[in-house]
Design an enzyme around this catalytic site. Structure first.
Site, PDB file in Angstrom:
ATOM      1  N   CYS A  15     101.191 -14.056   0.223  1.00  0.00           N
ATOM      2  CA  CYS A  15     101.241 -12.871   1.085  1.00  0.00           C
ATOM      3  C   CYS A  15     100.062 -11.915   0.954  1.00  0.00           C
ATOM      4  O   CYS A  15      99.486 -11.501   1.964  1.00  0.00           O
ATOM      5  CB  CYS A  15     102.547 -12.128   0.819  1.00  0.00           C
ATOM      6  SG  CYS A  15     103.980 -13.105   1.241  1.00  0.00           S
ATOM      7  N   GLU A  45     108.444 -12.559  -4.340  1.00  0.00           N
ATOM      8  CA  GLU A  45     108.969 -13.831  -4.869  1.00  0.00           C
ATOM      9  C   GLU A  45     109.446 -13.604  -6.304  1.00  0.00           C
ATOM     10  O   GLU A  45     108.810 -12.913  -7.076  1.00  0.00           O
ATOM     11  CB  GLU A  45     107.885 -14.907  -4.861  1.00  0.00           C
ATOM     12  CG  GLU A  45     107.639 -15.469  -3.481  1.00  0.00           C
ATOM     13  CD  GLU A  45     106.902 -16.799  -3.522  1.00  0.00           C
ATOM     14  OE1 GLU A  45     106.084 -17.022  -2.631  1.00  0.00           O
ATOM     15  OE2 GLU A  45     107.140 -17.596  -4.443  1.00  0.00           O
ATOM     16  N   ASP A  77     117.728 -22.355  12.513  1.00  0.00           N
ATOM     17  CA  ASP A  77     116.387 -22.871  12.225  1.00  0.00           C
ATOM     18  C   ASP A  77     116.238 -24.235  12.884  1.00  0.00           C
ATOM     19  O   ASP A  77     117.187 -25.021  12.910  1.00  0.00           O
ATOM     20  CB  ASP A  77     116.178 -23.009  10.701  1.00  0.00           C
ATOM     21  CG  ASP A  77     114.704 -22.987  10.331  1.00  0.00           C
ATOM     22  OD1 ASP A  77     114.278 -22.052   9.618  1.00  0.00           O
ATOM     23  OD2 ASP A  77     113.979 -23.895  10.774  1.00  0.00           O
TER      24      ASP A  77
END
Ligand code: UDX
Length: 448
Positions: free
Chosen positions: A262, A157, A31
């Site tokens: 989302c 989640e 990342d």
């Protein structure tokens, strides 16, 4: 197998990387966010998911996982390069592809031998084709080969580790048999169907799933409104529906409307690229419209019951978009609080896992540290999130501390009879207003 996860400290990348490493693969999470990489290496995870830390320790014990801020070094030592960068919502529902484009260019520039390149990020249909063209353009040499694969994720989640380790199915989108075989090998140790299709259908599966889940939620919220008008009980209706194997009971809980990063993003993206392709997306738009209406109707109801009360105070229980997470993105509770503040309401908030509000509201909003503190001298309680402690809170005690006894249960988690017995006027979603037959005396407890 040797796998690099680009965007490896993000929500999907980190869970996927740790999960694959715990399953025995050699994983390097890469990342560009150096701070996150350093924190993870110190044992500080950027996300809070049940079971994730334990899985990371297991992967570390096998020596199967490492972290780097160098995309280049991650790519050159892996055979599978999985891209899990963010694809946030842009203007008018269009997907912001910047992170993905940058990741693809970095991967291409680092490649020195054949790779299987996997896009796990949620991307508009046709992205795999675009990615292949972009990679070819940025390769160091045209002799370097690669295969493209779409591999969408379906993690929720709060249960991401469970969802990753126990998938209902694995979806592989590729036109290359070797790549399909490579991906079957990658997911060999998962006990579930593997669906192999071409990339466009794989990309579409993700949008279709999330939009269908959103549609079920908006559907049941609309049925709940009709139940209220015709004195039917939504829970009984759901019980009668879910017994039908074709319907089932999941995603049929009425509430304040779907939130989170989302469902909104994906249905808006589907509407955007569907319209661009010339499709009629009226039903998908109606799902969103219903969702906006859901929180509006709760706000209107609260306004109605409070309009005659001066200096009114509302206690909002639950700030996150659902229980099990501290994420407030697109949370209906935030929308509610903003609207209450606009009507000069004092608002006290309690959430079991959120101690302060990120977004600036104003001085009439306080973050309480307990249910009791939030509800003292309040005129109305609004239950916005289905945290366990709200199911069992002591209504008799809360009643004694409040100025007026209204309770709006936007998750239908409190028994109307229990609320009535404690002296509250109760409003749920799709359930009869218990206590409506009472006169106002029990509500005018104390005028402060
Ligand atoms: C969702 C999809 O479920 C997941 O597959 C995808 O990968 C990411 O988006 P998530 O956003 O974590 O996951 O939330 P989810 O658990 O699906 O809930 C979304 C919203 O719908 C929440 O606000 C929740 O409260 C609401 N909801 C859910 C309802 O209102 N009623 C229901 O019956 C279920």
């Amino acid at each position: 197998m040797r796998v690099s996860i680009i965007g490896g400290t993000g929500y999907i990348g980190l869970v996927t990387g740790i999960g694959l490493a715990a399953k025995g693969h050699r994983v390097i999470c890469a990342d560009i966010d150096r701070l996150k990489i350093e924190n993870i290496e110190r044992g500080v995870l950027p996300i809070c998911e049940e079971g994730l830390d334990a899985l990371l320790q297991e992967a570390k014990r096998y020596g199967n996982i490492s972290f780097t801020s160098s995309i280049h070094s991650a790519v050159i030592i892996s055979d599978i390069v999985m891209i899990a960068v963010g694809t946030p919502e842009g203007i008018n529902g269009e997907t912001d592809m910047n992170q993905l484009l940058n990741a693809l260019k970095s991967v291409a520039a680092a490649m020195d031998h054949h790779k299987t390149i996997v896009i796990k990020s949620t991307v508009p249909v046709g992205t795999n084709d675009m990615a292949a063209t972009l990679i070819k353009k940025h390769l160091k040499s045209s002799s370097i080969t690669f295969d493209m694969v779409s591999n969408p994720e379906f993690l929720r989640e709060g249960s991401a580790v469970k969802d990753f380790m126990n998938p209902d199915r694995i979806v592989i989108g590729t036109c290359c048999n070797d790549a399909a075989q490579t991906m079957r090998e990658l997911y060999r140790c998962f006990d579930c169907p593997v669906i192999v299709t071409e990339p466009r259908s794989s990309e579409m599966i993700k949008y279709a799933c999330n939009s269908y889940l959103a549609a079920r939620i908006s559907f049941i919220n609309e049925i709940a409104e009709i139940c209220e008008k015709v004195d039917a009980n939504i829970q009984s209706v759901i019980d009668g529906m879910k017994s039908d194997k074709r319907i089932g009971g999941h995603y049929l809980s009425p509430g304040p409307g779907f939130g989170g990063p989302c469902l909104h993003k994906d249905i808006r993206s589907l509407i955007h690229f569907g319209e661009q392709a010339g499709a009629d997306v009226g039903m998908l738009k109606a799902v969103l419209e219903r969702n906006e209406k859901q929180i509006e109707s709760i706000v209107q109801y609260i306004g109605t019951i409070l309009k005659s009360i001066k200096n009114k105070k509302v206690a909002v229980l639950g700030l996150s978009f659902k229980a099990g997470t501290s994420d407030t993105r697109n949370s209906p509770a935030i929308t509610l609080i903003r609207k209450l503040v606009e009507t000069n309401c004092k608002v006290s908030i309690y959430d079991p896992v959120i101690c302060k509000i990120e977004e600036h509201l104003n001085s009439s909003v306080i973050m309480a540290q307990s249910i009791g503190e939030a509800t003292v001298n309040a005129d109305c309680i609004v239950v916005m999130t289905e945290w366990e402690e709200f199911f069992t809170m002591n209504l008799d005690v809360l009643y004694n501390g409040m100025r007026h006894a209204f309770i709006v249960d936007a998750r239908n988690i409190i028994s109307p009879d229990r609320a009535l017995k404690a002296g509250f006027q109760y409003k749920g979603i799709g359930v009869q207003r218990s206590g409506a037959h009472l006169n106002g005396d029990h509500l005018m407890k104390r005028i402060i």
